[in-house]
Design a protein around this motif. Sequence first.
Motif, PDB file in Angstrom:
ATOM      1  N   ASP A 287       0.810  -1.223   0.000  1.00  0.00           N
ATOM      2  CA  ASP A 287       0.000   0.000   0.000  1.00  0.00           C
ATOM      3  C   ASP A 287       0.842   1.271   0.000  1.00  0.00           C
ATOM      4  O   ASP A 287       0.308   2.367  -0.132  1.00  0.00           O
ATOM      5  CB  ASP A 287      -0.933   0.026   1.213  1.00  0.00           C
ATOM      6  N   ILE A 288       2.143   1.130   0.214  1.00  0.00           N
ATOM      7  CA  ILE A 288       3.018   2.304   0.229  1.00  0.00           C
ATOM      8  C   ILE A 288       3.291   2.741  -1.207  1.00  0.00           C
ATOM      9  O   ILE A 288       3.769   1.964  -2.029  1.00  0.00           O
ATOM     10  CB  ILE A 288       4.335   2.004   0.967  1.00  0.00           C
ATOM     11  N   GLY A 289       2.965   4.011  -1.498  1.00  0.00           N
ATOM     12  CA  GLY A 289       3.166   4.541  -2.837  1.00  0.00           C
ATOM     13  C   GLY A 289       4.386   5.420  -2.963  1.00  0.00           C
ATOM     14  O   GLY A 289       4.886   5.632  -4.070  1.00  0.00           O
ATOM     15  N   ALA A 290       4.861   5.960  -1.841  1.00  0.00           N
ATOM     16  CA  ALA A 290       6.024   6.848  -1.866  1.00  0.00           C
ATOM     17  C   ALA A 290       6.742   6.760  -0.528  1.00  0.00           C
ATOM     18  O   ALA A 290       6.132   6.437   0.507  1.00  0.00           O
ATOM     19  CB  ALA A 290       5.610   8.284  -2.152  1.00  0.00           C
ATOM     20  N   VAL A 291       8.042   7.070  -0.546  1.00  0.00           N
ATOM     21  CA  VAL A 291       8.874   6.974   0.657  1.00  0.00           C
ATOM     22  C   VAL A 291       9.763   8.205   0.758  1.00  0.00           C
ATOM     23  O   VAL A 291      10.397   8.608  -0.226  1.00  0.00           O
ATOM     24  CB  VAL A 291       9.746   5.700   0.636  1.00  0.00           C
ATOM     25  N   ALA A 292       9.802   8.802   1.942  1.00  0.00           N
ATOM     26  CA  ALA A 292      10.628   9.979   2.198  1.00  0.00           C
ATOM     27  C   ALA A 292      11.954   9.579   2.823  1.00  0.00           C
ATOM     28  O   ALA A 292      12.121   8.450   3.305  1.00  0.00           O
ATOM     29  CB  ALA A 292       9.889  10.955   3.114  1.00  0.00           C
TER      30      ALA A 292
ATOM     31  N   VAL B 238       5.065  15.271   2.761  1.00  0.00           N
ATOM     32  CA  VAL B 238       6.030  15.736   1.769  1.00  0.00           C
ATOM     33  C   VAL B 238       7.160  14.718   1.632  1.00  0.00           C
ATOM     34  O   VAL B 238       7.831  14.399   2.602  1.00  0.00           O
ATOM     35  CB  VAL B 238       6.620  17.110   2.142  1.00  0.00           C
ATOM     36  N   VAL B 239       7.338  14.212   0.428  1.00  0.00           N
ATOM     37  CA  VAL B 239       8.516  13.416   0.094  1.00  0.00           C
ATOM     38  C   VAL B 239       9.539  14.388  -0.480  1.00  0.00           C
ATOM     39  O   VAL B 239       9.340  14.948  -1.552  1.00  0.00           O
ATOM     40  CB  VAL B 239       8.178  12.326  -0.936  1.00  0.00           C
ATOM     41  N   PRO B 240      10.633  14.658   0.240  1.00  0.00           N
ATOM     42  CA  PRO B 240      11.545  15.726  -0.173  1.00  0.00           C
ATOM     43  C   PRO B 240      12.191  15.460  -1.524  1.00  0.00           C
ATOM     44  O   PRO B 240      12.554  14.325  -1.848  1.00  0.00           O
ATOM     45  CB  PRO B 240      12.595  15.757   0.952  1.00  0.00           C
TER      46      PRO B 240
ATOM     47  N   GLU C 217       6.729  21.152  -6.233  1.00  0.00           N
ATOM     48  CA  GLU C 217       6.221  19.966  -6.918  1.00  0.00           C
ATOM     49  C   GLU C 217       6.320  18.718  -6.043  1.00  0.00           C
ATOM     50  O   GLU C 217       5.538  17.782  -6.186  1.00  0.00           O
ATOM     51  CB  GLU C 217       6.945  19.757  -8.247  1.00  0.00           C
ATOM     52  N   ASP C 218       7.260  18.692  -5.073  1.00  0.00           N
ATOM     53  CA  ASP C 218       7.358  17.513  -4.211  1.00  0.00           C
ATOM     54  C   ASP C 218       6.170  17.415  -3.258  1.00  0.00           C
ATOM     55  O   ASP C 218       5.608  16.339  -3.043  1.00  0.00           O
ATOM     56  CB  ASP C 218       8.691  17.498  -3.450  1.00  0.00           C
ATOM     57  N   PHE C 219       5.765  18.532  -2.667  1.00  0.00           N
ATOM     58  CA  PHE C 219       4.582  18.571  -1.811  1.00  0.00           C
ATOM     59  C   PHE C 219       3.336  18.226  -2.625  1.00  0.00           C
ATOM     60  O   PHE C 219       2.489  17.407  -2.213  1.00  0.00           O
ATOM     61  CB  PHE C 219       4.467  19.967  -1.182  1.00  0.00           C
ATOM     62  N   ASP C 220       3.227  18.789  -3.805  1.00  0.00           N
ATOM     63  CA  ASP C 220       2.056  18.582  -4.655  1.00  0.00           C
ATOM     64  C   ASP C 220       1.917  17.122  -5.069  1.00  0.00           C
ATOM     65  O   ASP C 220       0.836  16.528  -4.940  1.00  0.00           O
ATOM     66  CB  ASP C 220       2.160  19.477  -5.891  1.00  0.00           C
TER      67      ASP C 220
END
Length: 549
Positions: A262-267, A306-308, A332-335
């Motif tokens: 279920d994880i779509g992005a990682v910071a 936010v993924v930096p 764009e990273d926050f968005d």
Amino acid sequence: MNPIVIAPVALGRDRARFAVRRIQSVKWRSVALFLSALVPFWLLIDVMAPQTLYAIALLVVLLLLYLGWSYYVVERATRFRAVFGTRGLAVAVTCYIGLIIWLGWLRPSLLALVHLGAVVLIFVYYWFIAFIAFFHDQVGRSKYVPKPPYPQLTVLIPAYNEEGYVGRTIQSLLDTDYPADALEIVAVDDGSTDGTFAEASAFAAASERVSVVSKTNGGKYSALNYGLLFASGDIIVTVDADSIVDPDALKHIVAPFAADEDIGAVASNVTIWNRDSLVTRCQQLEYTIGVNIYRRALDYFGIVMVVPGCLGAYRREVLSEVFAYDPDTLTEDFDVTMKVLRAGYRVSVSDARVYTEAPATWHDLYRQRLRWYRGNYMTIIKHWSVVTDSSYGYLNRIALPFRLVEMFFLPLASFVVLAYIAWLIAAGHVLTVLAVFVFFTSIVFLIAALGIQIEGEDWRLLVYAPLLVVGYKQFHDALNVKCLLDVLTAPELGWTRAARIEQVVASPDAGAIPEPTASASPSPAPTPEAGPPTETETESETVADTDSK
């Protein structure tokens, strides 16, 4: 002996060993630091008027009911998710204010309301946000263990006028402890006017893992979208052209994807390497307690906001699902992280560490944060529907309410409090002002100490904790207010850029480009002056069309 007798004894020994291991795994220094906050909070409670304590206690109970109900409806009973959501909370808080004024617990004034809000927020931040981060560290929730097989990885490096930087960024990626046959590096030259393309191309000539593509200048979002056209990896990692990743960073940043579908992005965890000034040291302390601690708390719910851009990872199919990067904000990273969350995916934090260069002067910090804060307000306005849509779960119920308070209430409240402090000093109540300053400084000091302990940071940063109460904080509050007004009144806002240290220093060795070494052995990232240790989020300074022409 009788096996029936031996079995309970053996079971008791196993339980005892397990209990001993659990006790030994507790990070007792963190426990001591966290609990030491009981002293200043107790002193504050001791000097407060009973009516103020009643008002605070009632609001804390209201917030606890809201948080408990939010957990229940998100995890257990989604059919009730529209009941007592953010709009219900807003109505409840409004009724609460009317009630405590009617009961005589609060004077009907803006100052009294701001003072009450500030005290409640410090209670909530410490005993909710900091507590979750503390608990998160104790249980090791973010300690995803990297293990093979590792996924196919494409690293995108957007770069505009990054001569002297992009080469060492590529070299740090080549030096990472990641399988060579699973790593692809794509540097995207966004119409640079210096030697960025040539510098990156030298690495492409030396290593088949590196490729360089070039396009006319269009901004960072367009450079990333263009780079995606050449990416073949299952996981897309973005790295800013002024950042250097730890040798094990890529393994750590992909680990959560294997652990949870279920994880779509990682910071990542952002660390400043140029700590040679008051400005950069304050920024590192800000990152430690205002970004990394906050991310750990949100990670518990899978809603890291936010993924930096300096180091972040996404599933390729998720980026395609949300149509990648948009041109309508300056962050764009926050968005794109908001788009991933809105699509129903979890966003987590990893143990991957990246070193980045921070603005070294107040003027450069101003220019960097001008873009960040404008972009933050743009992104919140763009995704405003999430604020009222309870189908977004924790994003709607927890993450955004905290973010809205942080962005809209705190900067304005700061100046109300400053005006009140000025009046107190003029009226001769210097001891009262000193007592308030000592309380808030002690809490910030303890939060900073907890963050430093959790992040393994340099303890000398604690010297700068008072500036996060007076001085550095007001600089950011004033800039936040300005950026809010800019976004609300200006039709077009251009990209602002901080100066690169090694592109302005006249030393002949400044910005020295490392020789490309395709098979270099892993070497450590540059160690910060104070030793190894961005909501806020560090990005590369790719400029938009309006700034490059």
